[in-house]
Design a protein around this motif. Structure first.
Motif, PDB file in Angstrom:
ATOM      1  N   MET A  45      17.383 -28.343  -0.523  1.00  0.00           N
ATOM      2  CA  MET A  45      17.683 -28.733  -1.906  1.00  0.00           C
ATOM      3  C   MET A  45      16.660 -29.776  -2.342  1.00  0.00           C
ATOM      4  O   MET A  45      16.704 -30.919  -1.915  1.00  0.00           O
ATOM      5  N   SER A  46      15.694 -29.383  -3.213  1.00  0.00           N
ATOM      6  CA  SER A  46      14.618 -30.286  -3.596  1.00  0.00           C
ATOM      7  C   SER A  46      14.995 -31.175  -4.776  1.00  0.00           C
ATOM      8  O   SER A  46      14.544 -32.317  -4.856  1.00  0.00           O
ATOM      9  N   TYR A  47      15.800 -30.673  -5.693  1.00  0.00           N
ATOM     10  CA  TYR A  47      16.123 -31.438  -6.898  1.00  0.00           C
ATOM     11  C   TYR A  47      17.242 -32.428  -6.633  1.00  0.00           C
ATOM     12  O   TYR A  47      18.300 -32.064  -6.122  1.00  0.00           O
ATOM     13  N   GLN A  48      17.018 -33.689  -6.981  1.00  0.00           N
ATOM     14  CA  GLN A  48      18.018 -34.740  -6.811  1.00  0.00           C
ATOM     15  C   GLN A  48      18.099 -35.563  -8.086  1.00  0.00           C
ATOM     16  O   GLN A  48      17.177 -36.325  -8.388  1.00  0.00           O
ATOM     17  N   PRO A  49      19.173 -35.426  -8.867  1.00  0.00           N
ATOM     18  CA  PRO A  49      19.301 -36.250 -10.075  1.00  0.00           C
ATOM     19  C   PRO A  49      19.293 -37.732  -9.705  1.00  0.00           C
ATOM     20  O   PRO A  49      19.907 -38.129  -8.707  1.00  0.00           O
ATOM     21  N   PRO A  50      18.619 -38.564 -10.481  1.00  0.00           N
ATOM     22  CA  PRO A  50      18.559 -40.001 -10.151  1.00  0.00           C
ATOM     23  C   PRO A  50      19.837 -40.748 -10.526  1.00  0.00           C
ATOM     24  O   PRO A  50      20.195 -40.807 -11.696  1.00  0.00           O
ATOM     25  N   PHE A  51      20.518 -41.286  -9.529  1.00  0.00           N
ATOM     26  CA  PHE A  51      21.675 -42.132  -9.798  1.00  0.00           C
ATOM     27  C   PHE A  51      21.913 -43.043  -8.606  1.00  0.00           C
ATOM     28  O   PHE A  51      21.586 -42.710  -7.464  1.00  0.00           O
ATOM     29  N   THR A  52      22.477 -44.213  -8.893  1.00  0.00           N
ATOM     30  CA  THR A  52      22.774 -45.204  -7.873  1.00  0.00           C
ATOM     31  C   THR A  52      24.274 -45.275  -7.655  1.00  0.00           C
ATOM     32  O   THR A  52      25.048 -45.295  -8.619  1.00  0.00           O
ATOM     33  N   LEU A  53      24.687 -45.287  -6.393  1.00  0.00           N
ATOM     34  CA  LEU A  53      26.117 -45.442  -6.091  1.00  0.00           C
ATOM     35  C   LEU A  53      26.448 -46.934  -6.081  1.00  0.00           C
ATOM     36  O   LEU A  53      26.282 -47.621  -5.073  1.00  0.00           O
ATOM     37  N   THR A  54      26.895 -47.430  -7.206  1.00  0.00           N
ATOM     38  CA  THR A  54      27.227 -48.850  -7.325  1.00  0.00           C
ATOM     39  C   THR A  54      28.595 -49.131  -6.705  1.00  0.00           C
ATOM     40  O   THR A  54      29.394 -48.215  -6.466  1.00  0.00           O
ATOM     41  N   SER A  55      28.869 -50.390  -6.470  1.00  0.00           N
ATOM     42  CA  SER A  55      30.172 -50.772  -5.931  1.00  0.00           C
ATOM     43  C   SER A  55      31.287 -50.411  -6.910  1.00  0.00           C
ATOM     44  O   SER A  55      32.404 -50.060  -6.499  1.00  0.00           O
ATOM     45  N   THR A  56      30.982 -50.482  -8.209  1.00  0.00           N
ATOM     46  CA  THR A  56      31.976 -50.099  -9.223  1.00  0.00           C
ATOM     47  C   THR A  56      32.330 -48.628  -9.107  1.00  0.00           C
ATOM     48  O   THR A  56      33.503 -48.243  -9.193  1.00  0.00           O
ATOM     49  N   ILE A  57      31.330 -47.775  -8.905  1.00  0.00           N
ATOM     50  CA  ILE A  57      31.572 -46.335  -8.761  1.00  0.00           C
ATOM     51  C   ILE A  57      32.428 -46.060  -7.529  1.00  0.00           C
ATOM     52  O   ILE A  57      33.406 -45.288  -7.584  1.00  0.00           O
ATOM     53  N   VAL A  58      32.079 -46.675  -6.419  1.00  0.00           N
ATOM     54  CA  VAL A  58      32.858 -46.478  -5.181  1.00  0.00           C
ATOM     55  C   VAL A  58      34.296 -46.927  -5.380  1.00  0.00           C
ATOM     56  O   VAL A  58      35.246 -46.241  -4.962  1.00  0.00           O
ATOM     57  N   HIS A  59      34.484 -48.055  -6.040  1.00  0.00           N
ATOM     58  CA  HIS A  59      35.826 -48.574  -6.314  1.00  0.00           C
ATOM     59  C   HIS A  59      36.603 -47.614  -7.207  1.00  0.00           C
ATOM     60  O   HIS A  59      37.791 -47.342  -6.963  1.00  0.00           O
ATOM     61  N   LEU A  60      35.948 -47.083  -8.239  1.00  0.00           N
ATOM     62  CA  LEU A  60      36.612 -46.162  -9.161  1.00  0.00           C
ATOM     63  C   LEU A  60      37.025 -44.872  -8.463  1.00  0.00           C
ATOM     64  O   LEU A  60      38.112 -44.342  -8.708  1.00  0.00           O
ATOM     65  N   VAL A  61      36.161 -44.344  -7.603  1.00  0.00           N
ATOM     66  CA  VAL A  61      36.489 -43.115  -6.872  1.00  0.00           C
ATOM     67  C   VAL A  61      37.749 -43.327  -6.031  1.00  0.00           C
ATOM     68  O   VAL A  61      38.647 -42.476  -5.999  1.00  0.00           O
ATOM     69  N   ALA A  62      37.837 -44.468  -5.369  1.00  0.00           N
ATOM     70  CA  ALA A  62      39.017 -44.770  -4.543  1.00  0.00           C
ATOM     71  C   ALA A  62      40.263 -44.905  -5.407  1.00  0.00           C
ATOM     72  O   ALA A  62      41.329 -44.364  -5.065  1.00  0.00           O
ATOM     73  N   GLU A  63      40.146 -45.608  -6.531  1.00  0.00           N
ATOM     74  CA  GLU A  63      41.297 -45.801  -7.414  1.00  0.00           C
ATOM     75  C   GLU A  63      41.783 -44.490  -8.019  1.00  0.00           C
ATOM     76  O   GLU A  63      42.985 -44.233  -8.113  1.00  0.00           O
ATOM     77  N   ILE A  64      40.832 -43.651  -8.450  1.00  0.00           N
ATOM     78  CA  ILE A  64      41.199 -42.371  -9.051  1.00  0.00           C
ATOM     79  C   ILE A  64      41.874 -41.477  -8.023  1.00  0.00           C
ATOM     80  O   ILE A  64      42.880 -40.820  -8.311  1.00  0.00           O
ATOM     81  N   SER A  65      41.326 -41.435  -6.808  1.00  0.00           N
ATOM     82  CA  SER A  65      41.919 -40.610  -5.749  1.00  0.00           C
ATOM     83  C   SER A  65      43.358 -41.030  -5.474  1.00  0.00           C
ATOM     84  O   SER A  65      44.252 -40.187  -5.317  1.00  0.00           O
ATOM     85  N   GLU A  66      43.587 -42.333  -5.440  1.00  0.00           N
ATOM     86  CA  GLU A  66      44.942 -42.843  -5.219  1.00  0.00           C
ATOM     87  C   GLU A  66      45.857 -42.488  -6.390  1.00  0.00           C
ATOM     88  O   GLU A  66      47.008 -42.080  -6.196  1.00  0.00           O
ATOM     89  N   MET A  67      45.339 -42.607  -7.610  1.00  0.00           N
ATOM     90  CA  MET A  67      46.153 -42.319  -8.789  1.00  0.00           C
ATOM     91  C   MET A  67      46.459 -40.833  -8.911  1.00  0.00           C
ATOM     92  O   MET A  67      47.551 -40.452  -9.371  1.00  0.00           O
ATOM     93  N   VAL A  68      45.529 -39.968  -8.505  1.00  0.00           N
ATOM     94  CA  VAL A  68      45.779 -38.530  -8.518  1.00  0.00           C
ATOM     95  C   VAL A  68      46.976 -38.200  -7.618  1.00  0.00           C
ATOM     96  O   VAL A  68      47.861 -37.407  -7.971  1.00  0.00           O
ATOM     97  N   GLY A  69      47.010 -38.829  -6.444  1.00  0.00           N
ATOM     98  CA  GLY A  69      48.148 -38.629  -5.545  1.00  0.00           C
ATOM     99  C   GLY A  69      49.446 -39.102  -6.159  1.00  0.00           C
ATOM    100  O   GLY A  69      50.486 -38.447  -6.044  1.00  0.00           O
ATOM    101  N   LYS A  70      49.394 -40.228  -6.846  1.00  0.00           N
ATOM    102  CA  LYS A  70      50.598 -40.786  -7.465  1.00  0.00           C
ATOM    103  C   LYS A  70      51.115 -39.874  -8.576  1.00  0.00           C
ATOM    104  O   LYS A  70      52.318 -39.588  -8.652  1.00  0.00           O
ATOM    105  N   VAL A  71      50.224 -39.415  -9.445  1.00  0.00           N
ATOM    106  CA  VAL A  71      50.639 -38.549 -10.556  1.00  0.00           C
ATOM    107  C   VAL A  71      51.143 -37.211 -10.024  1.00  0.00           C
ATOM    108  O   VAL A  71      52.140 -36.673 -10.514  1.00  0.00           O
TER     109      VAL A  71
END
Length: 339
Positions: A1-27
């Motif tokens: 896979m040669s194409y890689q869109p440019p993006f940075t995994l910030t601490s905010t993104i990691v935190h949001l992914v964890a929160e959303i995953s937890e909330m999906v389970g709750k809902v």
């Protein structure tokens, strides 16, 4: 896979992914079959109304409900056609594959039927995104669109990043490429929902588009910031924040420390008096890092609708100032606000 869109995994993104995953389970745990079917219908209507409203369609949720039920609605033929197309397009979430370029073109054909001369076909000319008389984004040349879209579709099929991140990256890259002559905003939001629904069907019915409409200025600001940085992290953070907000509403939760209601945002609300510039806000908060201020204070407050720009049509103006909205004033008075 040669194409890689440019993006940075910030601490905010990691935190949001964890929160959303937890909330999906709750809902998901709260779901009741009869109630779920009713809410799905309501949320789908909110989704369609929100996505169309971002593009200037004035139909209300009640009018879109009437169109869905086959009733007569007093509105312009174009707005009614846009609603009918969107209803049919979102129904296609059950059959389309997010990695299929053919399905993407089919979806665009459904979304823009009777509205454009080239439904389901990539644009053949240059296009720019306008804000009044100002060009805020010049899309890649038309002869590059097909290869760029093919690379993007191959990337979402091969990447091992979390679907929450992949869906947001796709949405940003899609808007950057602007592959169609019209309907790019609606299609970008539709396809992000499709990617999310493949991860968890619940997310196919979250009215994220309605949340985005409520924070429309911040939506375009996040797109613009990502383009200026050549890094889609600001847009990823914004879209995941909107998704978390939709899930919290679905769960009946009142967020205390969501990305839009953090101690940093509340501090910003408390020092904001009248209208203030970015420099004045940073100085009042005792902050020197402009990038951190934008990511942790300014953009989340804009995304939540707590503050607004005095010149929203010129988001990058040197004369730009910020002021509290009614929601921001209410949040500042909340009993749980930390200082």
């Amino acid at each position: 896979m040669s194409y890689q869109p440019p993006f940075t995994l910030t601490s905010t993104i990691v935190h949001l992914v964890a929160e959303i995953s937890e909330m999906v389970g709750k809902v998901s745990a709260q779901q009741n079959k009869e109630k779920d079917l009713r809410l799905r219908r309501i949320n789908r209507i909110r989704t369609i109304q929100g996505s169309l409203a971002i593009e200037g369609n004035t139909l209300s949720e009640a009018q879109i409900t009437a169109i869905l039920e086959g009733k007569r609605v007093l509105a312009t033929p174009r707005e009614i056609q846009e609603a009918r197309n969107a209803i049919k397009a979102y129904e296609g979430l059950l059959t389309w594959q997010a990695t299929s370029e053919q399905h993407l073109l089919q979806a665009h054909s459904v979304m823009t039927l009777g509205l454009v001369d080239d439904p389901g076909v990539y644009r053949r000319g240059g296009v720019g995104v306008m804000k009044g008389d100002q060009v805020i984004h010049m899309a890649p040349p038309a002869d590059r669109v097909a290869i760029l879209m093919r690379q993007l579709m191959e990337w979402i099929g091969a990447t091992d990043h979390h679907p929450l991140i992949v869906s947001s990256v796709f949405h940003y890259e899609f808007e950057f490429i602007h592959p169609f002559s019209d309907g790019n905003g609606r299609m970008g939001r539709l396809w992000q929902t499709l990617i999310l629904s493949h991860w968890n069907p619940l997310l196919g019915y979250m009215p994220v588009e309605s949340m985005v409409h409520e924070s429309q200025t911040a939506y375009y600001q996040a797109l613009n910031d990502s383009t200026l940085r050549s890094d889609s992290a600001p847009f990823i953070e914004f879209m995941l924040g909107m998704l978390l907000k939709a899930l919290e509403q679905a769960a009946g939760a009142t967020p205390q420390v969501s990305p839009q209601h953090t101690p940093q945002v509340i501090r910003l609300l408390h020092i904001l008096e009248g209208s203030m510039s970015r420099e004045e806000l940073q100085q009042a908060l005792g902050l020197t890092d402009r990038k951190s201020f934008r990511a942790r204070y300014l953009l989340p407050a804009l995304a939540a609708g707590y503050i607004e720009m005095t010149s929203p049509d010129r988001p990058n103006s040197k004369l730009q100032r910020y002021r509290l909205t009614q929601s921001g004033k209410a949040a500042r008075l909340g009993p749980s606000n930390p200082i």
